[in-house]
Design a protein around this motif. Structure first.
Motif, short mmCIF file in Angstrom:
data_model
loop_
_atom_site.label_atom_id
_atom_site.label_comp_id
_atom_site.label_asym_id
_atom_site.label_seq_id
_atom_site.Cartn_x
_atom_site.Cartn_y
_atom_site.Cartn_z
N PHE A 19 60.86 113.29 11.18
CA PHE A 19 60.95 112.96 12.63
C PHE A 19 61.61 114.12 13.55
CE2 PHE A 19 60.81 109.09 10.44
CZ PHE A 19 59.65 108.39 10.92
N ASP A 20 60.68 114.55 14.29
CA ASP A 20 61.70 115.61 14.99
C ASP A 20 60.90 115.61 16.59
OD1 ASP A 20 62.72 118.69 14.41
OD2 ASP A 20 61.80 118.75 16.41
N PRO A 21 61.87 115.77 17.41
CA PRO A 21 61.52 115.56 19.00
C PRO A 21 60.26 116.47 19.35
CG PRO A 21 63.99 115.87 18.90
CD PRO A 21 63.35 116.02 17.47
N SER A 22 60.26 117.67 18.55
CA SER A 22 59.02 118.62 18.89
C SER A 22 57.64 118.29 18.41
CB SER A 22 59.43 119.93 18.43
OG SER A 22 59.28 120.04 17.08
N ARG A 31 62.23 129.00 17.82
CA ARG A 31 62.72 129.24 19.09
C ARG A 31 64.01 130.39 18.67
NH1 ARG A 31 65.14 124.11 20.11
NH2 ARG A 31 63.19 123.31 20.52
N GLN A 32 64.69 130.12 17.73
CA GLN A 32 66.01 131.01 17.35
C GLN A 32 65.71 132.51 17.31
OE1 GLN A 32 68.34 128.97 14.69
NE2 GLN A 32 69.30 127.90 16.24
N PHE A 33 64.32 132.53 16.34
CA PHE A 33 64.09 133.86 16.19
C PHE A 33 63.31 134.72 17.35
CE2 PHE A 33 64.44 135.04 11.51
CZ PHE A 33 65.16 134.27 11.25
N HIS A 40 62.91 140.62 11.25
CA HIS A 40 62.71 140.23 10.02
C HIS A 40 63.96 139.54 9.39
CE1 HIS A 40 65.85 143.06 8.33
NE2 HIS A 40 65.24 144.11 9.30
N LEU A 41 63.64 138.80 8.42
CA LEU A 41 64.58 137.83 7.92
C LEU A 41 65.99 138.74 7.40
CD1 LEU A 41 62.44 136.07 8.09
CD2 LEU A 41 63.77 134.50 6.50
N ARG A 42 67.20 137.99 7.09
CA ARG A 42 68.21 138.85 6.50
C ARG A 42 68.30 138.38 5.05
NH1 ARG A 42 72.38 134.94 9.30
NH2 ARG A 42 72.07 133.08 8.08
N SER A 43 67.67 137.32 4.62
CA SER A 43 67.44 137.20 3.33
C SER A 43 66.11 137.68 2.47
CB SER A 43 67.43 135.44 2.84
OG SER A 43 66.33 135.02 3.65
N PRO A 44 66.33 138.01 1.01
CA PRO A 44 65.18 138.47 0.42
C PRO A 44 63.83 137.56 0.35
CG PRO A 44 66.95 138.92 -0.73
CD PRO A 44 67.43 137.80 0.13
N LYS A 100 62.73 111.48 18.43
CA LYS A 100 64.09 111.89 18.32
C LYS A 100 64.81 110.65 17.73
CE LYS A 100 68.26 113.53 20.56
NZ LYS A 100 68.73 113.93 21.60
N VAL A 101 65.49 110.60 16.51
CA VAL A 101 66.20 109.54 16.01
C VAL A 101 67.61 109.34 16.69
CG1 VAL A 101 67.25 108.74 13.85
CG2 VAL A 101 65.23 109.87 13.82
N THR A 102 68.00 108.26 17.13
CA THR A 102 69.07 107.94 17.80
C THR A 102 70.21 106.95 17.20
OG1 THR A 102 67.97 106.10 19.15
CG2 THR A 102 68.33 108.31 20.28
C1 LIG Z 1 69.55 133.96 13.90
C2 LIG Z 1 69.43 133.26 12.65
C3 LIG Z 1 68.86 134.19 11.63
C4 LIG Z 1 68.79 133.52 10.41
N1 LIG Z 1 68.40 134.10 9.11
C5 LIG Z 1 67.94 133.52 7.91
C6 LIG Z 1 67.47 134.24 6.99
O1 LIG Z 1 67.10 135.51 6.99
N2 LIG Z 1 67.51 133.77 5.71
C7 LIG Z 1 67.63 132.25 5.48
O2 LIG Z 1 67.33 131.87 4.34
N3 LIG Z 1 68.21 131.60 6.64
C8 LIG Z 1 68.21 132.03 7.85
N4 LIG Z 1 68.88 131.43 9.03
C9 LIG Z 1 69.27 129.98 8.47
C10 LIG Z 1 67.96 129.32 8.46
O3 LIG Z 1 66.86 129.54 9.64
C11 LIG Z 1 68.54 127.82 8.55
O4 LIG Z 1 69.43 127.68 7.56
C12 LIG Z 1 67.35 126.78 8.67
O5 LIG Z 1 66.34 127.14 9.63
C13 LIG Z 1 67.65 125.47 8.67
O6 LIG Z 1 66.75 124.53 8.76
P1 LIG Z 1 66.98 123.00 8.77
O7 LIG Z 1 65.45 122.47 9.08
O8 LIG Z 1 68.05 122.54 8.07
O9 LIG Z 1 67.70 122.88 10.51
P2 LIG Z 1 66.94 123.50 11.89
O10 LIG Z 1 65.95 124.70 11.71
O11 LIG Z 1 68.13 123.65 12.69
O12 LIG Z 1 66.06 122.20 12.29
C14 LIG Z 1 66.71 120.89 12.93
C15 LIG Z 1 65.83 119.96 13.27
O13 LIG Z 1 66.46 118.74 13.44
C16 LIG Z 1 65.81 118.39 14.69
N5 LIG Z 1 66.86 117.41 14.98
C17 LIG Z 1 67.88 117.44 15.63
N6 LIG Z 1 68.55 116.19 16.08
C18 LIG Z 1 67.51 115.38 15.67
C19 LIG Z 1 67.28 113.85 15.95
N7 LIG Z 1 68.48 113.16 16.29
N8 LIG Z 1 66.15 113.31 15.76
C20 LIG Z 1 65.14 114.08 15.13
N9 LIG Z 1 65.25 115.27 14.89
C21 LIG Z 1 66.30 116.02 15.22
C22 LIG Z 1 65.88 119.51 15.80
O14 LIG Z 1 64.92 119.37 16.66
C23 LIG Z 1 65.48 120.69 14.86
O15 LIG Z 1 64.04 120.85 14.81
C24 LIG Z 1 69.02 131.98 10.16
C25 LIG Z 1 69.58 131.37 11.27
C26 LIG Z 1 69.60 131.80 12.49
C27 LIG Z 1 70.04 130.92 13.69
#
Ligand SMILES: Cc1cc2nc3c(=O)[nH]c(=O)nc-3n(C[C@H](O)[C@H](O)[C@H](O)COP(=O)(O)OP(=O)(O)OC[C@H]3O[C@@H](n4cnc5c(N)ncnc54)[C@H](O)[C@@H]3O)c2cc1C
Length: 171
Positions: A19-22, A31-33, A40-44, A100-102
């Motif tokens: 479940f994700d609001p998007s 969005r962040q990238f 490019h990524l910082r991890s291999p 969105k989970v509340t």
């Molecule tokens: C600038 C940057 C560079 C990075 N570079 C690397 C890299 O090179 N290599 C690497 O391995 N990792 C990297 N990372 C880390 C990696 O991107 C994150 O660890 C990974 O994206 C985390 O994924 P996630 O799904 O746990 O969280 P997120 O990608 O943050 O996703 C969380 C999701 O949860 C959703 N959400 C939040 N609250 C709710 C809710 N109440 N109900 C429903 N949905 C909800 C949000 O909408 C979001 O879509 C980087 C991060 C950043 C910010």
């Protein structure tokens, strides 16, 4: 994580939902990238969502120019397209629901998920992967005495390089 679960138990394929609001995979990552203009990524290349660590290398077989030194760091476009390919291979395209989970409440040995629009769902197991949440500024940032514009201290989540003019700025 979802792919590691499915690798262990393929029978969960029709039972697992995100479940994700998007309503889409990778929205926050994309969005962040984009906002930080990361090339490019910082991890291999072995670090990615597919349980097979070599799967990205296979995908990039004819795209070696998109693996950057020193450790074959995948270009952001390559990585995003690889993730798209992974979602297709594992048939996960329709497994993410726009919501969105509340609320999460225990209910008769299961969990009741409450959504922002008032709807709900029952789940046997719940994994919370909601990202990094609220930015935490270090203590020194709150102790700065001199006047400064609020936008000068920002968490990286709040920065969008595409809208900033930084030429001539000093750090
Ligand atoms: C600038 C940057 C560079 C990075 N570079 C690397 C890299 O090179 N290599 C690497 O391995 N990792 C990297 N990372 C880390 C990696 O991107 C994150 O660890 C990974 O994206 C985390 O994924 P996630 O799904 O746990 O969280 P997120 O990608 O943050 O996703 C969380 C999701 O949860 C959703 N959400 C939040 N609250 C709710 C809710 N109440 N109900 C429903 N949905 C909800 C949000 O909408 C979001 O879509 C980087 C991060 C950043 C910010």
């Amino acid at each position: 994580m979802i792919l590691h679960i499915l690798k262990k138990s393929q029978s969960l394929q029709d039972k697992i939902l995100a479940f994700d609001p998007s309503g889409e995979w990778l929205t926050q990552w994309r969005r962040q990238f984009a906002a930080l203009e990361i090339g490019h990524l910082r991890s291999p290349a072995v670090h990615h969502p597919d349980p097979n660590p070599y799967e990205l290398r296979r995908f990039a077989e004819n795209r070696s120019s998109e693996l950057f030194p020193p450790y074959d760091l995948p270009g952001s476009r390559l990585f995003e397209e690889f993730c798209g390919d992974t979602i297709k291979r594992w048939q996960l395209g329709d497994r993410v629901i726009k919501a969105k989970v509340t609320r999460i409440q225990p209910k008769s040995g299961r969990f009741r998920l409450g959504f922002e629009d008032g709807k709900s769902a029952i789940a046997r197991r719940v994994i919370v992967a909601a990202g990094s949440g609220k930015p935490h500024l270090p203590a020194w940032a709150n102790q700065i005495q001199t006047q400064h514009p609020a936008e000068r201290i920002r968490h990286s989540h709040q920065i969008d390089l595409r809208n900033l003019q930084l030429q001539g700025e000093q750090y």
